[in-house]
Enzyme design. Structure first.
Site, PDB file in Angstrom:
ATOM      1  N   SER A  64      -3.566  -3.355   0.497  1.00 31.46           N
ATOM      2  CA  SER A  64      -2.368  -3.962   1.065  1.00 31.46           C
ATOM      3  C   SER A  64      -2.587  -5.443   1.307  1.00 31.46           C
ATOM      4  O   SER A  64      -3.614  -5.838   1.823  1.00 31.46           O
ATOM      5  CB  SER A  64      -2.055  -3.261   2.386  1.00 31.46           C
ATOM      6  OG  SER A  64      -1.052  -3.957   3.062  1.00 31.46           O
ATOM      7  N   CYS A  91       4.633   1.352  11.745  1.00 32.40           N
ATOM      8  CA  CYS A  91       5.577   2.233  11.065  1.00 32.40           C
ATOM      9  C   CYS A  91       6.051   3.377  11.944  1.00 32.40           C
ATOM     10  O   CYS A  91       7.019   4.036  11.623  1.00 32.40           O
ATOM     11  CB  CYS A  91       4.990   2.757   9.763  1.00 32.40           C
ATOM     12  SG  CYS A  91       3.391   3.514   9.951  1.00 32.40           S
ATOM     13  N   ALA A 130       0.823  -1.209   0.000  1.00 38.49           N
ATOM     14  CA  ALA A 130       0.000   0.000   0.000  1.00 38.49           C
ATOM     15  C   ALA A 130       0.853   1.254   0.000  1.00 38.49           C
ATOM     16  O   ALA A 130       0.447   2.287  -0.531  1.00 38.49           O
ATOM     17  CB  ALA A 130      -0.937  -0.004   1.201  1.00 38.49           C
TER      18      ALA A 130
END
Lengths: 70, 390
Positions: B188, B314, B60
């Site tokens: 994703s 992340c 993604a």
């Protein structure tokens, strides 16, 4: 064909559950057992023989999938 | 985790069927291509698109980059403005930032306290040279679901392309690109129990959305994304999409029940817990709770045998509180005390109960140790304290 008899379906059910017990991963094992039980329970009142055969074939395919990974 | 059915679909392409799908001259290539096209169709079916509108990417993040930078750069001679929100995924915000250095203007829409954008603010943000609006469907940190239908309508009315990062939404809530008037969508693989390292982007053909490709090369994937398509991963993504479509209802019901169980149990045992994000417009599997007077990191360390995070994967390396929480107006101290609980297809009731029990136990323990908690118990208003300098 009376192949999809009650006995056959039950045999499949037991085979699926037995095979799922062999999953090493906790989450996979629990998911498989839970999903199999819920799916069979959900479909227990289906009377249409074509639909039954379709579901039985799907169950057989899934049994092979599990078998390849345990 | 990857669904076993997905792994099963990938196995042949990791072993015997190793052909390159772009090789047109031999059977290895043909069967690989057939598998890739089947996967493409499976992805397209999940979102209501045509298979020619699906391009495989590496994830993604790449899809988001392609959508934002690609559209912006293609139309840059006439259109230089982009609208997005403050709670988008890092890759979206970073792409926008890099576009700003190229001379584009970006409006970062604020969100309300519940995490949703204000549609009226969106309306006023449009400018005559806006080329793209990018709003994620389901937020990965707080789980809120944006009003995609409405946003799609507004963008259509203004004739501006609408991109949505649907990584957390695909396969979990029904998505239809025509119904929701979406022009670009990022997908994703590993968010829908598929393999990591693959994703897809939906690019509408009617009316045609033009993109400047990020990756130059042999012209694969309609020239928009050159590079060999990783057949096993693409097949995995396709299978994941198909399984997700079949299991959507069952999973959603179960995850909602587990989420309800988790939140109700924690909130009934522990006071001063805040759920971040709107209670209604959300995806139940992503819950973000703030435990007042407890430091988030220490709670995470205490719960280290449970896979939790205070933010998202992340951003887990950074020590700053999440920008998403800051955008919804959470106080600094509550933002530091937030934990995100993710519940999915494979989460068991026992895992939820274990997590709840440990969480309650440790929150109580940490609060016992906290001087702030002591002061609150004595009725002192923390905001009125004058901290002395030593």
């Amino acid at each position: 064909m009376a192949a999809s008899s009650r006995a056959q379906v039950l045999r499949l059910y037991r085979a699926l559950l037995r095979e799922s017990q062999r999953f090493g991963g906790y989450n996979y094992r629990m998911y498989a057992i839970r999903r199999i039980r819920d799916a069979f329970r959900e479909n227990k009142n289906i009377k249409d023989s074509e639909k039954i055969e379709e579901l039985v074939n799907k169950a057989k395919a899934n049994l092979e999938v599990i078998h390849r990974q345990v | 985790p990857q669904d076993p059915r997905v792994l099963d679909s990938m196995l042949p392409y990791l072993t015997a069927y190793y052909g390159n799908p772009h090789s047109r001259t031999h059977a290895y290539g043909w069967e690989s291509e057939a598998a890739m096209e089947k996967a493409r169709r499976q992805v397209a079916d999940l979102v209501g698109a045509d298979s020619r509108e699906i391009i495989f990417t590496s994830g993604a993040t790449e899809s988001n980059n392609m959508a934002i930078k690609g559209v912006a750069r293609f139309y840059k001679s006439r259109k230089k403005h982009i609208i997005t929100t403050q709670t988008e995924h890092k890759c979206v915000l970073d792409s926008c930032r890099s576009l700003e250095t190229e001379g584009f203007r970006v409006t970062y829409l604020p969100v309300k306290q519940n995490g949703l954008i204000d549609l009226k603010e969106l309306e006023t943000a449009f400018q005559p040279d806006t080329s793209l609006v990018s709003v994620m469907t389901v937020n990965n940190e707080i789980g809120v679901k944006q009003p995609i239908h409405d946003i799609g309508e507004i963008c259509r009315a203004h004739k501006v392309f609408f991109h949505t990062d649907a990584a957390q939404a695909i396969g979990k809530i029904p998505m239809d690109v025509n119904d929701m008037k979406i022009d670009l969508m990022s997908i994703s693989g590993h968010k829908i129990y598929g393999p990591k390292g693959v994703g897809a982007i939906y690019v509408r053909r009617r009316p045609r959305v033009r993109l400047e490709p990020l990756q130059s090369g042999g012209g694969q994937e309609r020239g928009l994304r050159s590079g060999t398509v990783p057949t096993p991963l693409a097949v995995g993504l396709g299978a994941a999409c198909e399984v997700a479509q079949q299991e959507m209802e069952y999973d959603h019901k179960r995850i909602s029940e587990l989420a309800e169980r988790l939140v109700t149990k924690i909130m009934s045992e522990v006071p001063d817990v805040v759920m971040n994000g709107d209670k209604e417009h959300r995806y139940p599997g992503c819950i973000n709770l703030s435990f007042a007077y407890v430091e988030g990191e220490s709670l995470l360390m205490a719960l280290k045998d449970v896979a939790l995070s205070s933010g998202s994967a992340c951003t887990s390396a950074s020590l700053e509180p999440s920008y998403v929480l800051r955008a919804i107006g959470t106080d600094e101290d509550l933002a530091h005390s937030s934990i995100r609980f993710g519940i999915g297809r494979f989460t068991t009731e026992e895992e939820v109960d274990y997590t709840v029990e440990k969480c309650i136990q440790h929150v109580k323990r940490l609060r016992e140790m906290s001087p702030l908690w002591e002061m609150v118990q004595d009725g002192i208003d923390l905001k009125s304290i004058k901290w002395t300098q030593h």
